[in-house]
Design a protein around this motif. Structure first.
Motif, short mmCIF file in Angstrom:
data_model
loop_
_atom_site.label_atom_id
_atom_site.label_comp_id
_atom_site.label_asym_id
_atom_site.label_seq_id
_atom_site.Cartn_x
_atom_site.Cartn_y
_atom_site.Cartn_z
N PRO A 57 -44.61 7.23 55.58
CA PRO A 57 -43.77 6.54 56.55
C PRO A 57 -42.49 5.95 55.99
CG PRO A 57 -45.50 5.07 55.88
CD PRO A 57 -45.73 6.37 55.15
N VAL A 58 -42.17 6.15 54.70
CA VAL A 58 -40.88 5.69 54.18
C VAL A 58 -39.81 6.64 54.70
CG1 VAL A 58 -39.53 5.24 52.11
CG2 VAL A 58 -41.96 4.68 52.15
N PHE A 59 -38.75 6.09 55.25
CA PHE A 59 -37.72 6.87 55.93
C PHE A 59 -36.47 6.94 55.08
CE2 PHE A 59 -34.59 7.77 59.20
CZ PHE A 59 -35.28 8.56 60.09
N GLU A 100 -54.25 3.09 57.36
CA GLU A 100 -54.62 2.75 55.99
C GLU A 100 -56.11 2.95 55.72
OE1 GLU A 100 -52.83 1.99 53.22
OE2 GLU A 100 -51.08 2.48 54.42
N HIS A 101 -56.88 3.20 56.75
CA HIS A 101 -58.32 3.38 56.58
C HIS A 101 -58.71 4.79 57.00
CE1 HIS A 101 -58.73 -0.85 55.75
NE2 HIS A 101 -57.96 -1.09 56.79
N VAL A 110 -67.08 5.06 45.66
CA VAL A 110 -66.55 6.09 46.56
C VAL A 110 -65.27 6.64 45.93
CG1 VAL A 110 -65.53 6.49 48.83
CG2 VAL A 110 -67.48 4.95 48.60
N HIS A 111 -65.14 7.96 45.92
CA HIS A 111 -63.94 8.62 45.41
C HIS A 111 -63.40 9.53 46.51
CE1 HIS A 111 -64.53 7.11 41.39
NE2 HIS A 111 -65.80 7.47 41.47
N CYS A 112 -62.43 9.03 47.27
CA CYS A 112 -61.88 9.78 48.40
C CYS A 112 -61.37 11.15 47.99
CB CYS A 112 -60.75 8.99 49.06
SG CYS A 112 -61.29 7.42 49.75
N ARG A 113 -60.78 11.25 46.81
CA ARG A 113 -60.21 12.53 46.38
C ARG A 113 -61.26 13.63 46.28
NH1 ARG A 113 -60.60 9.42 41.85
NH2 ARG A 113 -61.86 10.34 40.20
N ASP A 114 -62.53 13.27 46.08
CA ASP A 114 -63.60 14.26 45.93
C ASP A 114 -64.39 14.49 47.22
OD1 ASP A 114 -62.95 14.44 43.21
OD2 ASP A 114 -64.27 12.76 42.72
N ILE A 168 -56.75 13.47 55.79
CA ILE A 168 -57.10 12.30 54.99
C ILE A 168 -56.58 12.54 53.57
CG2 ILE A 168 -58.94 10.75 54.24
CD1 ILE A 168 -58.72 11.12 57.34
N ASP A 169 -55.75 11.63 53.07
CA ASP A 169 -55.22 11.84 51.73
C ASP A 169 -56.21 11.38 50.66
OD1 ASP A 169 -54.85 9.06 51.32
OD2 ASP A 169 -52.72 9.14 51.78
N ALA A 170 -55.86 11.57 49.41
CA ALA A 170 -56.77 11.26 48.30
C ALA A 170 -57.03 9.77 48.13
CB ALA A 170 -56.21 11.83 47.00
N CYS A 171 -56.27 8.94 48.84
CA CYS A 171 -56.48 7.49 48.78
C CYS A 171 -57.22 6.98 50.01
CB CYS A 171 -55.14 6.77 48.65
SG CYS A 171 -54.30 7.14 47.11
N GLY A 172 -57.66 7.90 50.87
CA GLY A 172 -58.43 7.51 52.05
C GLY A 172 -57.58 7.15 53.26
N ARG A 173 -56.27 7.37 53.22
CA ARG A 173 -55.43 7.11 54.38
C ARG A 173 -55.54 8.27 55.36
NH1 ARG A 173 -52.18 6.30 50.34
NH2 ARG A 173 -51.78 4.16 49.76
N THR A 174 -55.53 7.96 56.63
CA THR A 174 -55.55 8.99 57.66
C THR A 174 -54.15 9.22 58.18
OG1 THR A 174 -57.77 8.30 58.34
CG2 THR A 174 -56.52 9.63 59.91
N ARG A 175 -53.71 10.47 58.16
CA ARG A 175 -52.40 10.84 58.71
C ARG A 175 -52.66 11.62 59.99
NH1 ARG A 175 -48.45 9.81 55.10
NH2 ARG A 175 -49.17 9.26 53.02
#
Length: 132
Positions: free
Chosen positions: A19-21, A77-78, A95-99, A121-128
């Motif tokens: 979301p950085v523009f 963020e979740h 928990v390892h979101c990347r795996d 879902i990115d490797a840090c657990g954020r939902t896009r």
């Protein structure tokens, strides 16, 4: 932008995307000064500012939107996958979101009218969440 501090402390470059523009040369210069490597242009520029896109895209390391055909609507963020059940953990209970194998599967949010919004879902657990 809080993650920029961490990247700088570690001395690593980072990418900048929604979301950085970043929509002008001054912002690009500022982001590069912070240590940004690649900068993705926002999808919002595609429909209304071809001249600015051309100017920015001429700079090294400036790339188009992550998915120009499906603009990103929101970043949560979740992880929305937690609605399906608890996350898998390793032997230590972490928990390892990347795996996460569930991240690799196609998922959608379904709106009341039946429109399906793809999510990633990115490797840090954020939902896009993207447009359908």
């Amino acid at each position: 932008l809080g993650q920029v501090v961490i990247a700088r402390e570690l001395g690593v470059t980072f990418d900048v995307a929604a979301p950085v523009f970043c929509a002008n040369r001054a912002t690009l210069t500022w982001l590069r000064g912070l240590g940004a490597g690649r900068v993705y242009l926002p999808a919002e520029l595609l429909g209304n500012d071809a001249e600015r896109i051309a100017e920015l895209a001429a700079e090294p390391g400036v790339l188009g939107p992550v998915d120009a055909d499906r603009p990103e609507l929101m970043v949560c963020e979740h992880c929305l996958l937690t609605a399906e059940g608890v996350c898998a953990t390793d032997a230590t209970g972490q928990v390892h979101c990347r795996d996460c194998s569930r991240r690799q599967q196609t998922r959608y949010l379904v709106e009341r009218d039946g429109m399906r919004l793809p999510i990633a879902i990115d490797a840090c657990g954020r939902t896009r969440i993207f447009l359908s």
